[in-house]
Design an enzyme around this catalytic site. Structure first.
Site, PDB file in Angstrom:
ATOM      1  N   ASP A   1      -6.588  21.738   1.925  1.00 19.36           N
ATOM      2  CA  ASP A   1      -6.030  20.672   1.074  1.00 19.36           C
ATOM      3  C   ASP A   1      -5.226  21.313  -0.054  1.00 19.36           C
ATOM      4  OD1 ASP A   1      -7.350  18.747   2.538  1.00 19.36           O
ATOM      5  OD2 ASP A   1      -8.889  18.347   1.045  1.00 19.36           O
TER       6      ASP A   1
ATOM      7  N   ARG B   1       0.052  19.365   6.734  1.00 16.88           N
ATOM      8  CA  ARG B   1      -0.162  17.957   6.402  1.00 16.88           C
ATOM      9  C   ARG B   1       0.837  17.658   5.291  1.00 16.88           C
ATOM     10  NH1 ARG B   1      -5.415  17.011   3.662  1.00 16.88           N
ATOM     11  NH2 ARG B   1      -6.343  17.029   5.720  1.00 16.88           N
TER      12      ARG B   1
HETATM   13  P1  FDA Z   1       1.292   5.007  -1.916  1.00 19.52           P
HETATM   14  O1  FDA Z   1       0.620   5.686  -3.042  1.00 19.52           O
HETATM   15  O2  FDA Z   1       2.605   4.375  -2.141  1.00 19.52           O
HETATM   16  O3  FDA Z   1       0.273   3.971  -1.309  1.00 19.52           O
HETATM   17  C1  FDA Z   1       0.643   3.019  -0.328  1.00 19.52           C
HETATM   18  C2  FDA Z   1      -0.446   1.960  -0.281  1.00 19.52           C
HETATM   19  O4  FDA Z   1      -1.635   2.523   0.265  1.00 19.52           O
HETATM   20  C3  FDA Z   1      -0.876   1.460  -1.661  1.00 19.52           C
HETATM   21  O5  FDA Z   1      -0.133   0.370  -2.065  1.00 19.52           O
HETATM   22  C4  FDA Z   1      -2.325   1.138  -1.502  1.00 19.52           C
HETATM   23  O6  FDA Z   1      -2.458  -0.184  -1.026  1.00 19.52           O
HETATM   24  C5  FDA Z   1      -2.796   2.062  -0.410  1.00 19.52           C
HETATM   25  N1  FDA Z   1      -3.531   3.249  -0.898  1.00 19.52           N
HETATM   26  C6  FDA Z   1      -3.037   4.492  -1.060  1.00 19.52           C
HETATM   27  N2  FDA Z   1      -3.992   5.354  -1.455  1.00 19.52           N
HETATM   28  C7  FDA Z   1      -5.127   4.620  -1.589  1.00 19.52           C
HETATM   29  C8  FDA Z   1      -6.474   4.918  -1.957  1.00 19.52           C
HETATM   30  N3  FDA Z   1      -6.875   6.161  -2.290  1.00 19.52           N
HETATM   31  N4  FDA Z   1      -7.378   3.901  -1.961  1.00 19.52           N
HETATM   32  C9  FDA Z   1      -7.026   2.651  -1.616  1.00 19.52           C
HETATM   33  N5  FDA Z   1      -5.765   2.308  -1.243  1.00 19.52           N
HETATM   34  C10 FDA Z   1      -4.830   3.276  -1.231  1.00 19.52           C
HETATM   35  N6  FDA Z   1      -3.071  14.470  -1.916  1.00 19.52           N
HETATM   36  C11 FDA Z   1      -3.007  15.714  -2.427  1.00 19.52           C
HETATM   37  O7  FDA Z   1      -2.481  15.904  -3.515  1.00 19.52           O
HETATM   38  N7  FDA Z   1      -3.540  16.777  -1.728  1.00 19.52           N
HETATM   39  C12 FDA Z   1      -4.108  16.622  -0.498  1.00 19.52           C
HETATM   40  O8  FDA Z   1      -4.542  17.605   0.099  1.00 19.52           O
HETATM   41  C13 FDA Z   1      -4.172  15.310   0.050  1.00 19.52           C
HETATM   42  N8  FDA Z   1      -4.727  15.077   1.265  1.00 19.52           N
HETATM   43  C14 FDA Z   1      -4.619  13.826   1.838  1.00 19.52           C
HETATM   44  C15 FDA Z   1      -5.057  13.603   3.141  1.00 19.52           C
HETATM   45  C16 FDA Z   1      -4.862  12.389   3.750  1.00 19.52           C
HETATM   46  C17 FDA Z   1      -5.298  12.182   5.164  1.00 19.52           C
HETATM   47  C18 FDA Z   1      -4.213  11.329   3.037  1.00 19.52           C
HETATM   48  C19 FDA Z   1      -3.938  10.001   3.676  1.00 19.52           C
HETATM   49  C20 FDA Z   1      -3.830  11.520   1.742  1.00 19.52           C
HETATM   50  C21 FDA Z   1      -4.032  12.753   1.130  1.00 19.52           C
HETATM   51  N9  FDA Z   1      -3.642  12.974  -0.186  1.00 19.52           N
HETATM   52  C22 FDA Z   1      -3.631  14.249  -0.699  1.00 19.52           C
HETATM   53  C23 FDA Z   1      -3.331  11.809  -1.059  1.00 19.52           C
HETATM   54  C24 FDA Z   1      -1.854  11.492  -1.063  1.00 19.52           C
HETATM   55  O9  FDA Z   1      -1.167  12.501  -1.753  1.00 19.52           O
HETATM   56  C25 FDA Z   1      -1.547  10.166  -1.743  1.00 19.52           C
HETATM   57  O10 FDA Z   1      -1.959  10.149  -3.048  1.00 19.52           O
HETATM   58  C26 FDA Z   1      -2.165   8.952  -1.124  1.00 19.52           C
HETATM   59  O11 FDA Z   1      -2.192   9.075   0.256  1.00 19.52           O
HETATM   60  C27 FDA Z   1      -1.348   7.718  -1.502  1.00 19.52           C
HETATM   61  O12 FDA Z   1      -0.035   7.853  -1.056  1.00 19.52           O
HETATM   62  P2  FDA Z   1       0.590   6.951   0.093  1.00 19.52           P
HETATM   63  O13 FDA Z   1       1.489   7.816   0.921  1.00 19.52           O
HETATM   64  O14 FDA Z   1      -0.486   6.270   0.855  1.00 19.52           O
HETATM   65  O15 FDA Z   1       1.550   5.974  -0.692  1.00 19.52           O
END
Ligand code: FDA
Length: 297
Positions: free
Chosen positions: A125, A175
Protein backbone atom coordinates in the site's frame (compact mmCIF):
# COMPACT_ATOMS: atom_id res chain seq x y z
CA UNK A 1 -13.81 18.96 2.81
CA UNK A 2 -17.02 20.51 4.09
CA UNK A 3 -17.69 21.98 7.52
CA UNK A 4 -20.09 19.07 8.03
CA UNK A 5 -17.29 16.53 7.48
CA UNK A 6 -15.02 18.41 9.88
CA UNK A 7 -17.65 18.47 12.60
CA UNK A 8 -18.22 14.72 12.25
CA UNK A 9 -14.47 14.06 12.48
CA UNK A 10 -14.08 16.25 15.60
CA UNK A 11 -16.98 14.65 17.43
CA UNK A 12 -15.87 11.13 16.58
CA UNK A 13 -13.90 10.45 19.79
CA UNK A 14 -17.09 11.27 21.75
CA UNK A 15 -19.11 8.64 19.88
CA UNK A 16 -19.33 5.42 21.92
CA UNK A 17 -17.04 2.64 20.71
CA UNK A 18 -20.04 0.36 20.18
CA UNK A 19 -21.52 2.76 17.63
CA UNK A 20 -18.19 3.21 15.82
CA UNK A 21 -18.03 -0.59 15.82
CA UNK A 22 -21.48 -0.86 14.22
CA UNK A 23 -20.46 1.53 11.47
CA UNK A 24 -16.99 0.00 11.10
CA UNK A 25 -18.51 -3.49 10.79
CA UNK A 26 -19.47 -2.72 7.25
CA UNK A 27 -15.89 -1.81 6.29
CA UNK A 28 -13.88 -4.16 8.51
CA UNK A 29 -14.08 -7.96 8.49
CA UNK A 30 -13.77 -8.56 12.23
CA UNK A 31 -10.76 -9.01 14.45
CA UNK A 32 -9.42 -12.46 13.64
CA UNK A 33 -7.99 -14.34 10.64
CA UNK A 34 -10.92 -16.76 10.89
CA UNK A 35 -13.48 -13.96 10.61
CA UNK A 36 -11.62 -12.35 7.70
CA UNK A 37 -11.32 -15.62 5.80
CA UNK A 38 -15.05 -16.24 6.18
CA UNK A 39 -15.70 -12.90 4.46
CA UNK A 40 -13.20 -13.87 1.73
CA UNK A 41 -14.89 -17.25 1.23
CA UNK A 42 -18.28 -15.54 0.83
CA UNK A 43 -16.89 -13.23 -1.85
CA UNK A 44 -15.03 -16.07 -3.59
CA UNK A 45 -18.27 -18.02 -3.88
CA UNK A 46 -19.56 -15.15 -6.00
CA UNK A 47 -16.40 -15.08 -8.14
CA UNK A 48 -14.90 -12.06 -6.39
CA UNK A 49 -11.26 -12.00 -5.27
CA UNK A 50 -9.88 -10.43 -2.12
CA UNK A 51 -6.83 -8.77 -0.65
CA UNK A 52 -6.36 -8.79 3.11
CA UNK A 53 -4.92 -6.03 5.26
CA UNK A 54 -4.10 -6.59 8.92
CA UNK A 55 -4.87 -3.27 10.58
CA UNK A 56 -2.17 -1.41 12.43
CA UNK A 57 0.56 0.90 11.18
CA UNK A 58 3.24 3.29 12.38
CA UNK A 59 4.82 1.06 15.00
CA UNK A 60 7.46 2.35 17.42
CA UNK A 61 9.95 -0.49 17.70
CA UNK A 62 11.12 -3.51 15.75
CA UNK A 63 9.46 -6.01 18.10
CA UNK A 64 6.10 -4.62 16.98
CA UNK A 65 7.23 -4.93 13.36
CA UNK A 66 8.27 -8.53 14.03
CA UNK A 67 4.81 -9.28 15.44
CA UNK A 68 3.23 -7.71 12.36
CA UNK A 69 5.33 -9.84 10.03
CA UNK A 70 4.55 -12.99 12.01
CA UNK A 71 0.86 -12.12 11.70
CA UNK A 72 1.16 -11.74 7.92
CA UNK A 73 3.11 -14.97 7.54
CA UNK A 74 0.44 -16.78 9.53
CA UNK A 75 -2.15 -15.14 7.28
CA UNK A 76 -0.60 -16.29 3.97
CA UNK A 77 -0.28 -19.78 5.43
CA UNK A 78 -3.96 -19.82 6.37
CA UNK A 79 -4.97 -18.48 2.94
CA UNK A 80 -3.07 -21.38 1.39
CA UNK A 81 -4.44 -23.96 3.85
CA UNK A 82 -8.06 -22.84 3.38
CA UNK A 83 -7.60 -22.52 -0.40
CA UNK A 84 -9.30 -19.14 -0.69
CA UNK A 85 -8.47 -16.60 -3.41
CA UNK A 86 -6.84 -13.76 -1.51
CA UNK A 87 -3.61 -11.81 -1.75
CA UNK A 88 -2.24 -9.61 1.04
CA UNK A 89 -1.78 -5.85 1.28
CA UNK A 90 0.85 -4.44 3.62
CA UNK A 91 1.88 -1.04 4.91
CA UNK A 92 5.61 -0.58 5.28
CA UNK A 93 5.28 1.65 8.37
CA UNK A 94 3.76 -1.40 10.06
CA UNK A 95 7.01 -3.25 9.26
CA UNK A 96 9.17 -0.48 10.72
CA UNK A 97 9.76 1.87 7.75
CA UNK A 98 10.06 4.86 10.09
CA UNK A 99 12.11 2.99 12.71
CA UNK A 100 14.72 1.22 10.60
CA UNK A 101 14.24 1.16 6.81
CA UNK A 102 16.85 -1.57 6.29
CA UNK A 103 15.19 -3.87 8.84
CA UNK A 104 11.84 -3.06 7.23
CA UNK A 105 13.22 -4.08 3.83
CA UNK A 106 14.51 -7.37 5.26
CA UNK A 107 11.17 -8.17 6.88
CA UNK A 108 9.30 -7.37 3.69
CA UNK A 109 11.73 -9.62 1.81
CA UNK A 110 10.99 -12.48 4.23
CA UNK A 111 7.26 -12.06 3.79
CA UNK A 112 7.38 -11.82 -0.01
CA UNK A 113 9.60 -14.92 -0.12
CA UNK A 114 7.14 -16.92 2.02
CA UNK A 115 4.24 -15.65 -0.08
CA UNK A 116 6.03 -16.82 -3.23
CA UNK A 117 6.53 -20.30 -1.77
CA UNK A 118 2.76 -20.38 -1.22
CA UNK A 119 2.00 -18.96 -4.65
CA UNK A 120 0.67 -15.71 -3.24
CA UNK A 121 1.18 -12.04 -4.01
CA UNK A 122 2.05 -9.07 -1.79
CA UNK A 123 0.79 -5.57 -2.54
CA UNK A 124 2.57 -2.67 -0.85
CA UNK A 125 0.00 0.00 0.00
CA UNK A 126 1.12 3.59 -0.42
CA UNK A 127 0.99 5.75 2.71
CA UNK A 128 1.43 9.50 3.15
CA UNK A 129 4.00 11.40 1.10
CA UNK A 130 6.73 11.11 3.76
CA UNK A 131 6.85 7.39 2.82
CA UNK A 132 6.69 7.57 -0.99
CA UNK A 133 10.41 7.66 -1.85
CA UNK A 134 11.36 4.93 0.62
CA UNK A 135 8.41 2.75 -0.37
CA UNK A 136 9.33 2.91 -4.06
CA UNK A 137 12.99 2.27 -3.24
CA UNK A 138 12.10 -0.83 -1.21
CA UNK A 139 9.75 -1.97 -3.98
CA UNK A 140 12.61 -1.73 -6.51
CA UNK A 141 14.90 -3.61 -4.14
CA UNK A 142 12.35 -6.41 -3.65
CA UNK A 143 11.88 -6.77 -7.38
CA UNK A 144 15.52 -7.85 -7.73
CA UNK A 145 14.56 -11.24 -6.28
CA UNK A 146 10.78 -11.41 -6.51
CA UNK A 147 8.07 -10.94 -9.10
CA UNK A 148 5.13 -11.59 -6.72
CA UNK A 149 5.12 -8.07 -5.34
CA UNK A 150 3.30 -4.94 -6.49
CA UNK A 151 3.00 -1.36 -5.38
CA UNK A 152 0.38 1.40 -5.18
CA UNK A 153 0.55 4.80 -6.85
CA UNK A 154 -1.63 7.81 -6.08
CA UNK A 155 -3.09 10.03 -8.80
CA UNK A 156 -3.26 13.04 -6.46
CA UNK A 157 0.53 13.33 -6.13
CA UNK A 158 2.25 15.68 -8.55
CA UNK A 159 5.28 13.38 -8.63
CA UNK A 160 3.47 10.19 -9.70
CA UNK A 161 3.93 10.56 -13.47
CA UNK A 162 7.70 10.85 -12.87
CA UNK A 163 7.67 7.88 -10.50
CA UNK A 164 5.98 5.82 -13.19
CA UNK A 165 8.71 6.83 -15.69
CA UNK A 166 11.43 5.90 -13.19
CA UNK A 167 9.91 2.45 -12.63
CA UNK A 168 9.19 1.73 -16.29
CA UNK A 169 12.02 -0.82 -16.66
CA UNK A 170 10.35 -3.04 -14.03
CA UNK A 171 6.92 -2.95 -15.67
CA UNK A 172 5.40 -3.09 -12.17
CA UNK A 173 2.15 -4.63 -11.12
CA UNK A 174 0.37 -1.50 -9.90
CA UNK A 175 -2.66 -0.54 -7.93
CA UNK A 176 -3.77 2.89 -9.07
CA UNK A 177 -5.87 4.96 -6.65
CA UNK A 178 -6.61 8.63 -6.14
CA UNK A 179 -4.90 8.81 -2.72
CA UNK A 180 -6.44 9.16 0.71
CA UNK A 181 -4.08 11.24 2.90
CA UNK A 182 -4.26 14.99 3.34
CA UNK A 183 -1.20 16.40 1.57
CA UNK A 184 0.08 19.96 1.08
CA UNK A 185 -0.84 21.62 -2.18
CA UNK A 186 2.81 21.94 -3.27
CA UNK A 187 3.01 18.21 -3.72
CA UNK A 188 -0.56 17.13 -4.40
CA UNK A 189 -3.43 18.21 -6.58
CA UNK A 190 -6.41 19.52 -4.68
CA UNK A 191 -8.83 19.99 -7.52
CA UNK A 192 -10.77 16.74 -7.99
CA UNK A 193 -11.05 17.43 -11.73
CA UNK A 194 -7.26 17.40 -12.01
CA UNK A 195 -6.94 14.28 -9.84
CA UNK A 196 -9.47 12.52 -12.05
CA UNK A 197 -7.70 13.54 -15.24
CA UNK A 198 -4.38 12.41 -13.83
CA UNK A 199 -5.98 9.09 -12.83
CA UNK A 200 -7.18 8.54 -16.40
CA UNK A 201 -3.85 9.72 -17.86
CA UNK A 202 -1.87 7.33 -15.64
CA UNK A 203 -4.24 4.41 -16.23
CA UNK A 204 -4.03 4.82 -19.99
CA UNK A 205 -0.25 5.06 -19.83
CA UNK A 206 0.22 2.02 -17.57
CA UNK A 207 -2.11 -0.23 -19.52
CA UNK A 208 -0.49 0.79 -22.83
CA UNK A 209 2.93 -0.07 -21.35
CA UNK A 210 1.73 -3.55 -20.43
CA UNK A 211 1.61 -3.12 -16.68
CA UNK A 212 -1.02 -5.10 -14.82
CA UNK A 213 -3.20 -2.54 -13.07
CA UNK A 214 -5.53 -2.89 -10.10
CA UNK A 215 -7.95 -0.07 -10.85
CA UNK A 216 -8.93 0.99 -7.33
CA UNK A 217 -11.91 3.30 -7.36
CA UNK A 218 -15.60 3.62 -6.51
CA UNK A 219 -15.98 6.63 -8.75
CA UNK A 220 -18.33 5.71 -11.58
CA UNK A 221 -16.69 8.22 -13.92
CA UNK A 222 -13.27 6.58 -13.38
CA UNK A 223 -14.86 3.18 -13.95
CA UNK A 224 -16.42 4.44 -17.19
CA UNK A 225 -13.05 5.81 -18.33
CA UNK A 226 -11.39 2.50 -17.47
CA UNK A 227 -13.99 0.59 -19.51
CA UNK A 228 -13.32 2.98 -22.43
CA UNK A 229 -9.53 2.44 -22.30
CA UNK A 230 -9.88 -1.34 -21.90
CA UNK A 231 -12.16 -1.45 -24.93
CA UNK A 232 -9.91 0.80 -27.01
CA UNK A 233 -6.83 -1.30 -26.22
CA UNK A 234 -8.81 -4.56 -26.63
CA UNK A 235 -7.37 -5.79 -23.35
CA UNK A 236 -8.16 -9.33 -22.16
CA UNK A 237 -9.65 -9.56 -18.63
CA UNK A 238 -6.40 -10.94 -17.22
CA UNK A 239 -4.50 -7.69 -18.02
CA UNK A 240 -6.13 -5.70 -15.22
CA UNK A 241 -8.66 -5.91 -12.42
CA UNK A 242 -10.96 -3.53 -10.58
CA UNK A 243 -10.51 -3.12 -6.84
CA UNK A 244 -12.92 -1.74 -4.27
CA UNK A 245 -13.02 -1.42 -0.50
CA UNK A 246 -15.16 -3.77 1.56
CA UNK A 247 -18.59 -2.29 2.19
CA UNK A 248 -18.38 0.54 -0.33
CA UNK A 249 -20.88 0.79 -3.22
CA UNK A 250 -21.62 -2.90 -3.59
CA UNK A 251 -24.04 -2.14 -6.38
CA UNK A 252 -21.27 -0.68 -8.56
CA UNK A 253 -19.11 -3.65 -7.60
CA UNK A 254 -21.78 -6.06 -8.89
CA UNK A 255 -22.24 -4.06 -12.10
CA UNK A 256 -18.49 -4.21 -12.85
CA UNK A 257 -18.30 -7.90 -12.04
CA UNK A 258 -21.42 -8.78 -14.03
CA UNK A 259 -19.87 -7.03 -17.06
CA UNK A 260 -17.14 -9.70 -17.02
CA UNK A 261 -14.29 -7.82 -15.34
CA UNK A 262 -12.21 -9.30 -12.55
CA UNK A 263 -12.83 -7.64 -9.23
CA UNK A 264 -10.93 -7.71 -5.96
CA UNK A 265 -12.22 -6.44 -2.63
CA UNK A 266 -9.81 -4.90 -0.15
CA UNK A 267 -10.57 -6.33 3.28
CA UNK A 268 -9.09 -4.76 6.42
CA UNK A 269 -9.37 -6.69 9.66
CA UNK A 270 -7.66 -6.98 13.04
CA UNK A 271 -7.69 -6.03 16.69
CA UNK A 272 -6.57 -2.50 15.89
CA UNK A 273 -9.88 -1.72 14.15
CA UNK A 274 -10.95 1.08 16.52
CA UNK A 275 -7.68 3.01 16.52
CA UNK A 276 -7.51 2.50 12.76
CA UNK A 277 -11.04 3.81 12.14
CA UNK A 278 -10.55 6.88 14.31
CA UNK A 279 -7.11 7.64 12.85
CA UNK A 280 -8.41 7.36 9.27
CA UNK A 281 -11.35 9.59 10.03
CA UNK A 282 -9.22 12.19 11.77
CA UNK A 283 -6.70 12.16 8.93
CA UNK A 284 -9.30 12.67 6.29
CA UNK A 285 -12.62 14.08 7.47
CA UNK A 286 -14.09 13.47 4.01
CA UNK A 287 -14.25 9.82 5.05
CA UNK A 288 -16.23 10.83 8.13
CA UNK A 289 -18.90 12.15 5.80
CA UNK A 290 -19.07 8.73 4.07
CA UNK A 291 -19.40 7.02 7.44
CA UNK A 292 -22.14 9.35 8.57
CA UNK A 293 -24.05 8.79 5.33
CA UNK A 294 -23.65 5.05 5.80
CA UNK A 295 -24.98 5.41 9.36
CA UNK A 296 -28.06 7.26 8.12
CA UNK A 297 -28.69 4.61 5.48
P1 FDA B 1 -14.04 9.42 -4.71
O1 FDA B 1 -13.30 9.83 -3.49
O2 FDA B 1 -14.46 10.45 -5.67
O3 FDA B 1 -15.27 8.55 -4.24
C1 FDA B 1 -16.29 8.14 -5.13
C2 FDA B 1 -17.48 7.70 -4.29
O4 FDA B 1 -17.15 6.49 -3.61
C3 FDA B 1 -17.83 8.67 -3.16
O5 FDA B 1 -18.75 9.61 -3.57
C4 FDA B 1 -18.36 7.79 -2.07
O6 FDA B 1 -19.74 7.58 -2.27
C5 FDA B 1 -17.66 6.47 -2.29
N1 FDA B 1 -16.52 6.24 -1.37
C6 FDA B 1 -15.21 6.41 -1.65
N2 FDA B 1 -14.43 6.04 -0.62
C7 FDA B 1 -15.28 5.65 0.37
C8 FDA B 1 -15.11 5.15 1.69
N3 FDA B 1 -13.89 4.96 2.24
N4 FDA B 1 -16.22 4.84 2.41
C9 FDA B 1 -17.45 4.98 1.89
N5 FDA B 1 -17.68 5.45 0.63
C10 FDA B 1 -16.61 5.78 -0.12
N6 FDA B 1 -5.30 5.23 -0.88
C11 FDA B 1 -4.00 5.44 -0.61
O7 FDA B 1 -3.59 6.58 -0.42
N7 FDA B 1 -3.12 4.38 -0.55
C12 FDA B 1 -3.52 3.10 -0.78
O8 FDA B 1 -2.69 2.19 -0.74
C13 FDA B 1 -4.89 2.86 -1.08
N8 FDA B 1 -5.36 1.62 -1.32
C14 FDA B 1 -6.65 1.44 -1.77
C15 FDA B 1 -7.11 0.19 -2.16
C16 FDA B 1 -8.36 0.03 -2.70
C17 FDA B 1 -8.81 -1.32 -3.15
C18 FDA B 1 -9.22 1.17 -2.85
C19 FDA B 1 -10.58 1.05 -3.48
C20 FDA B 1 -8.80 2.39 -2.42
C21 FDA B 1 -7.53 2.54 -1.88
N9 FDA B 1 -7.08 3.79 -1.44
C22 FDA B 1 -5.76 3.97 -1.12
C23 FDA B 1 -8.07 4.88 -1.23
C24 FDA B 1 -8.19 5.77 -2.44
O9 FDA B 1 -7.01 6.52 -2.59
C25 FDA B 1 -9.36 6.74 -2.34
O10 FDA B 1 -9.25 7.57 -1.26
C26 FDA B 1 -10.71 6.12 -2.22
O11 FDA B 1 -10.79 4.96 -2.98
C27 FDA B 1 -11.77 7.11 -2.71
O12 FDA B 1 -11.53 7.45 -4.04
P2 FDA B 1 -12.50 7.04 -5.23
O13 FDA B 1 -11.65 6.71 -6.41
O14 FDA B 1 -13.41 5.95 -4.80
O15 FDA B 1 -13.23 8.39 -5.59
Amino acid sequence: MTLFDRVIARTLPAIPKSIVRRVANRYIAGETVGEALRVVAGLNERGIRATLDILGEDIHNLEQAQRAIDGYIHLVEQISRQKVEATISIKLTQLGLKVDPQACMEMADRLVRRARELNNFVRIDMEDSSCTTDTLRIYRELRKDHSNVGVVIQAYLRRTADDVSALEDLRPNYRLCKGVYLEPREISYRDMRVINRNFVYLLDRLLRNGSYVGIATHDELMVWEAFRIIRELKLPPDAYEFQMLLGVDEQLRDIIHAAGHNLRVYIPFGRDWYAYSVRRLRENPRLAGYVFKAMLK
